[in-house]
Design an enzyme around this catalytic site. Structure first.
Site, PDB file in Angstrom:
ATOM      1  N   HIS A 142       0.912  -1.245   0.034  1.00  0.00           N
ATOM      2  CA  HIS A 142       0.102  -0.012   0.076  1.00  0.00           C
ATOM      3  C   HIS A 142       0.698   1.215   0.331  1.00  0.00           C
ATOM      4  O   HIS A 142       0.364   2.105   0.686  1.00  0.00           O
ATOM      5  CB  HIS A 142      -0.876  -0.020   1.335  1.00  0.00           C
ATOM      6  CG  HIS A 142      -1.854  -1.053   1.430  1.00  0.00           C
ATOM      7  ND1 HIS A 142      -2.673  -1.308   2.467  1.00  0.00           N
ATOM      8  CD2 HIS A 142      -2.505  -1.960   0.239  1.00  0.00           C
ATOM      9  CE1 HIS A 142      -3.400  -2.254   2.133  1.00  0.00           C
ATOM     10  NE2 HIS A 142      -3.510  -2.492   0.819  1.00  0.00           N
ATOM     11  N   THR A 143       1.859   1.268  -0.799  1.00  0.00           N
ATOM     12  CA  THR A 143       2.878   2.477  -0.574  1.00  0.00           C
ATOM     13  C   THR A 143       2.444   3.684  -1.146  1.00  0.00           C
ATOM     14  O   THR A 143       1.725   3.972  -2.241  1.00  0.00           O
ATOM     15  CB  THR A 143       4.074   2.119  -1.474  1.00  0.00           C
ATOM     16  OG1 THR A 143       4.524   0.695  -1.335  1.00  0.00           O
ATOM     17  CG2 THR A 143       5.266   3.223  -1.247  1.00  0.00           C
TER      18      THR A 143
END
Length: 527
Positions: free
Chosen positions: A462-463
């Site tokens: 989920h960067t």
């Protein structure tokens, strides 16, 4: 000197070049090309199928997760460190639809608290009230239809997972027994609790953004989508972006455009900025890259969500899931009280061995363990990205800095223990022989549990936050509210790179929202 092109099939330089056809890029390009007077060229590094049937086998089966399958053709791997002693491989989607082709189909909106944080630095454009019309416009909600919160005419079809599978029924009963509230609509900003997962998978088919937004728009004369076109850097002349250097079939050429929008994802977009001379001056000079703009915040920090997998053993063979690998999801709050609903327990109805091998079940193992994906979704920026080479083919160094504080470790322990408590209820016990690990001795000892978690630590993929938005005079900001790169005209970033911190939920829906918001700003000339 590389030759100059306008984009194959275009008579003149496009008004907009969109780099990347993933969650944000597909949405942005489709919306921009609704204006017949604007020409749009999309450059995608991976393949661009022209029909859903042309995607890699199994890519659209919502019971599988291509991103969990090592070596899947739609993946681009990155070697990272989650902690100083925990090397890991993370992946991103490669091709039309980007990571929406390979992720789990989880399509949950960010929380109101997230929008409040983003609006504090990005302005009112990111307030919940301002983005809600876009959230409604991007979806066709098959459960709710059109109402004050949901839309029924958007490109993304959304349906919540059915909670009929015996494992989902048991999880729901366990959550209820432990006192957690029901949260039937995870996209409605209700108090966090247990509920089905809003998903962009319908009738067993994952509908990525390439399919939802772009395939139906390919016949527009003002839109050209080119695959197998790797952008190596942005060409900047006298402070203005004028094109991109592209590699196709081993040949390089400069493609000119009126405005450049990087939608290549939270790893590749900031890397492209740095390769183009936009980044921390000292790092660029050390690598021999001419500095176009000293932007110390590019890659300086990023956030993601640490995750561990807990497996449990069924007492009897269970049916295969019919429509999605996803069951229910429980959101609860860590004890520090700072971010309501910051712990997530996500249920898989497919064994982990099946997810990693691309199978719905495991042959010869009727009692193969099923799993919970347990993550801490506190909006923290603990990661650091650093360039290693001026060679575009050399990926940057990515250090996640996970679980580096006592608060982080405590929150993960809490999430693991609630998962174990759920599996240990009488409701779940009718179906399960318990967790495979950790054993009770480890669960009850903070030090042992920390060690167990660190040895099995993964990430939610989920960067966010590698090129964050904020005011031009803030050294922590790279872009403005609408993705325009400070100090470089004609250049924007429009993907999860621009979020000041990751949201409290997986960011797939937010990535699409970013494409919608930035496209609207460009069409209306908002500043």
């Amino acid at each position: 000197m590389e030759p100059t092109q306008h984009g194959r099939g275009l008579a003149r330089a496009p008004d907009v070049i969109v780099v990347g056809a993933g969650g944000s890029g597909a949405a942005l390009a489709a919306r921009l090309s609704e204006d017949p007077g604007r020409t749009v060229l999309v450059l995608e590094a991976g393949p661009v199928p022209r029909h859903p049937s042309a995607f890699a086998p199994g890519s659209l089966d919502a019971r599988l997760v291509p991103g969990a399958q090592p070596g899947h053709p739609a993946l681009r791997p990155y070697a990272v460190h989650l902690t100083p002693t925990r090397p890991y491989t993370v992946v991103r989607g490669h091709g039309l639809g980007g990571s929406t082709t390979v992720n789990g189909g989880y399509f949950v909106r960010a929380r109101r608290d997230d929008f409040d944080r983003w609006a504090a630095v990005g302005g009112a454009a990111w307030s919940y009230e301002r983005v809600l019309p876009f959230l409604r416009a991007l979806e066709t909600d098959l459960d709710h239809g059109a109402d004050a919160l949901h839309g029924d005419r958007g490109p993304v079809r959304v349906r919540r997972t059915e909670l009929r599978h015996p494992a989902a029924v048991a999880f729901r009963a366990a959550a209820r027994r432990l006192g957690f509230p029901e949260e039937p609509d995870k996209n409605a900003q209700d108090p966090p609790g247990f509920g089905p997962v809003p998903s962009n998978a319908v009738d067993g088919v994952r509908v990525n953004t390439g399919i939802g937004y772009l395939l139906g728009a390919l016949d527009r004369p003002n839109l050209l989508v080119e695959g197998d076109s790797t952008v190596l850097r942005v060409v900047v002349e006298r402070g203005r972006a004028v094109g991109v250097l592209v590699e196709r079939d081993g040949r390089r050429a400069v493609v000119l455009g009126g405005e450049i929008v990087l939608c290549a994802g939270a790893f590749r977009s900031p890397h492209l900025l740095q390769l183009s001379g936009i980044g921390p001056r000292r790092e660029l000079e050390a690598l021999g890259i001419p500095v176009v703009r000293d932007a110390p915040a590019v890659g300086a920090r990023f956030g993601d969500h640490p995750q561990v997998v807990l497996e449990w053993v069924p007492r009897r063979p269970l049916p295969e899931p019919s429509g999605s690998w996803l069951g229910g999801v429980l959101h609860l709050s860590s004890s520090d009280g700072g971010h309501p609903g910051d712990l997530e327990i996500l249920q898989s109805l497919v064994p982990m061995a099946g997810l990693t091998s691309g199978r719905v079940s495991v042959p010869g193992a009727p009692l193969a363990p099923l799993a919970f994906l347990v993550s801490v979704q506190t909006p923290r920026l603990s990661g650091r990205m650093r360039m290693l080479s001026a060679d575009p083919a050399m990926p940057p160094s990515l250090d996640y800095g996970y679980l580096s504080t006592a608060r982080d470790r405590r929150a993960m322990r809490e999430a693991v223990r609630v998962t174990a408590e759920s599996v240990g209820t009488d409701d779940f016990g009718e179906l399960s022989d318990g967790l495979t690990e950790p054993v009770a001795q480890v669960l009850n000892d903070d030090r042992l549990l920390d060690r167990w978690i660190l040895g099995r630590l993964g990430t939610s993929h989920h960067t966010c936050g590698t090129a964050p938005m904020g005011p031009a005079d803030d050294p922590r900001a790279v872009v403005d509210s609408y993705g325009r790169v400070h100090g470089v005209a004609g250049l924007r970033v429009a993907d999860t790179s621009i979020l000041p911190a990751p949201p409290l939920r997986g960011p797939a829906a937010t990535a699409v929202l970013i494409g919608e918001v930035v496209a609207d700003a460009m069409r209306r000339g908002l500043t």
